[in-house]
Scaffold this motif. Sequence first.
Motif, short mmCIF file in Angstrom:
data_model
loop_
_atom_site.label_atom_id
_atom_site.label_comp_id
_atom_site.label_asym_id
_atom_site.label_seq_id
_atom_site.Cartn_x
_atom_site.Cartn_y
_atom_site.Cartn_z
N ARG A 240 33.44 47.65 43.01
CA ARG A 240 33.53 46.90 41.77
C ARG A 240 34.53 47.57 40.84
NH1 ARG A 240 29.81 42.69 42.18
NH2 ARG A 240 29.38 42.66 44.40
N LEU A 242 35.34 43.17 40.46
CA LEU A 242 35.92 42.18 41.37
C LEU A 242 37.35 41.80 40.98
CD1 LEU A 242 32.80 39.86 41.73
CD2 LEU A 242 33.64 41.55 43.38
N TYR A 243 37.78 42.22 39.79
CA TYR A 243 39.15 41.96 39.35
C TYR A 243 39.50 42.99 38.29
CZ TYR A 243 36.56 39.68 35.59
OH TYR A 243 35.69 39.42 34.57
N ARG A 272 26.51 46.43 40.68
CA ARG A 272 26.26 45.04 41.07
C ARG A 272 24.76 44.82 41.16
NH1 ARG A 272 24.53 44.91 46.26
NH2 ARG A 272 25.10 46.68 47.58
N GLY A 285 37.01 35.00 46.28
CA GLY A 285 37.59 33.87 45.58
C GLY A 285 38.03 32.72 46.47
N SER A 311 35.29 34.55 33.12
CA SER A 311 34.92 35.44 34.22
C SER A 311 35.10 34.74 35.56
CB SER A 311 33.47 35.90 34.06
OG SER A 311 32.95 36.43 35.26
N MET A 315 37.48 35.78 38.68
CA MET A 315 36.90 36.07 39.98
C MET A 315 37.54 35.23 41.08
SD MET A 315 32.91 36.36 38.78
CE MET A 315 32.23 36.47 40.45
N PRO A 552 36.09 42.84 32.91
CA PRO A 552 34.99 42.57 33.84
C PRO A 552 33.67 43.15 33.34
CG PRO A 552 36.88 43.54 34.98
CD PRO A 552 37.11 43.72 33.52
N ASP A 556 30.18 38.48 35.21
CA ASP A 556 30.57 38.35 36.62
C ASP A 556 29.33 38.21 37.50
OD1 ASP A 556 33.12 38.84 35.63
OD2 ASP A 556 33.08 40.96 36.18
N GLU A 560 28.05 35.38 40.20
CA GLU A 560 27.62 35.68 41.57
C GLU A 560 26.26 35.03 41.85
OE1 GLU A 560 28.82 39.77 43.30
OE2 GLU A 560 28.45 40.14 41.17
#
Length: 566
Positions: A240, A242-243, A272, A285, A311, A315, A552, A556, A560
Amino acid sequence: MKGGSLIGLRSKHFLFTIFALVCTTIFLWSWERNPIPDNQFQILTSEDSDESGERGSTTTERNQVFSKPNEEEDSPDTGGVTQTKVDQLSLDDRNGEVLLKVPENERNPVSSKPNEEEDSPDVVGVTQAKVDQLSLDDRSGKVLLKAPENERNQGFSKPNEEDATDAGRETEKKLDPPSPDDSSREVLLKTPNVGDTQVIHSRDDPSIAPVGSTTITAPEDQQQEGCNFAQGRWVHDDRRPLYSGFGCRQWLSDMWACRLSQRTDFAYEKFRWQPFKCTMPEFEGSSFLRRMRNKTIALVGDSLGRQQFQSLMCMVTGGKEDLEVQDVGKEYGLVKARGAIRPDGWVYRFPRTNTTILYYWSASLCELEPLNISNPKTDYAMHLDRPATFIRKYLDRFDVLLLNTGHHWNRGKLVGNRWIMYVNGKPNEDRYIAQIGNAKNLTIHSVVRWLDSQLPQHPKLKVFLRTIAPRHFVNGDWNTGGSCDNTVPLAGGSEVVQEKSADPIAEAAVKGTRVKLLDITAISQLRDECHISKYSAKAADGVHDCLHWCLPGVPDTWNELLAAQI
């Protein structure tokens, strides 16, 4: 001559005696290895003989037995062999076959394929191994699971199940760590109860993460019984975020990009959410866009909903600029009006998959009607019992609709926005409804009930109500010196074990309807270090933002959870 004949005769007797002794020894040795019960003498056919030879061909197979359930208890479900007592489970390292021997009285000449919905084996808990085939040999009662050659011995597990004799009691998984002095290649993580997850990890396989941090990527429709995405724990994950907070400039507002602020601690980005009993697929993505091909995802709500929208855009694109994405806001009437700071929403389309993602600002979710359209400073009728006009107008275009509301339900916001409560098309005169909490409750229930009534006409539409995002002001509020200075991740704990939502209003609103709850309140409550805090570029000195989140960050995880439940 007589002497020679006598010597020859004695030699023959001696050889015969030696031969008899050898045969007797072989017979006794065989008897000790495979004694035949007195009450089960059988005449073996040629087929049985062949199978017996296969089962006893090597000592390797016999030495790899690692599980033998108590025969008095019900064994875990194995798909095509439902409610059978498993006598023995062995793993053949040479050909990757897992062998389950089934008692003779429970053998059925059936076969099942793992991709079939009705009789497929329950393989949700199989981590990093794909089962190619499940077959049952009726002659020997063996269930054979063949794993791909490149994934053999990487680990098998079965989902945690309730005991058949006590369906209301959950079985808790207890895994003993592998012994450091165990020289065997496979390590058995022991479980005390039949039905608990049994996992075998190969120490030589670096792709298998430690227990508690492995993400199981199984289809979303194969969740374990009792799955609740809001129950679980935050776990550290070096993969992590994710971006990048630096790179997602195309979609991310500077005021929420903490990497662009003076903040220096970013340990909060390395966590996460891991549910206890639910499959949580790793978000990717391009894969998400393929799943959402020819679909429209609509997020409607307040500024926290806008954060979730930004977000999601980051992602999906991996935080990278994507010049192919089209701005199609005009199709939904979302254009910036003259003199406005921003439009009422944004709509973007990914042409390769024809996936549309949009956000519409509706802080209350109810219809707002100007009472005097000719007056720029007119009051607005706030119809508590009607959903926002945008929702009703474009509902038939949506495939996924996510709603949120909450933090604008206070007297200051209503007065500042010139919102006047209306019920049944006229100003509200009920003092009970006039209380802010009751007005909010009425609106949420009204919107959910209306959407539930529309779902039969929109069978492909999935609607979610997101629970309220928590605030973390300490020693005051946003305008009275409140702050959120903590920078230590999970200082207040890392797990959520409660079954009920921490947002009882939202939970009660969706109960008995087809609208789903996206429960993020208790999960987010543990992450007080993730707010904008004092690092907002636009905040005055001493003013902290303990409502909005760094990106981020926590939103996020909300996405998910949404992706896992779509």
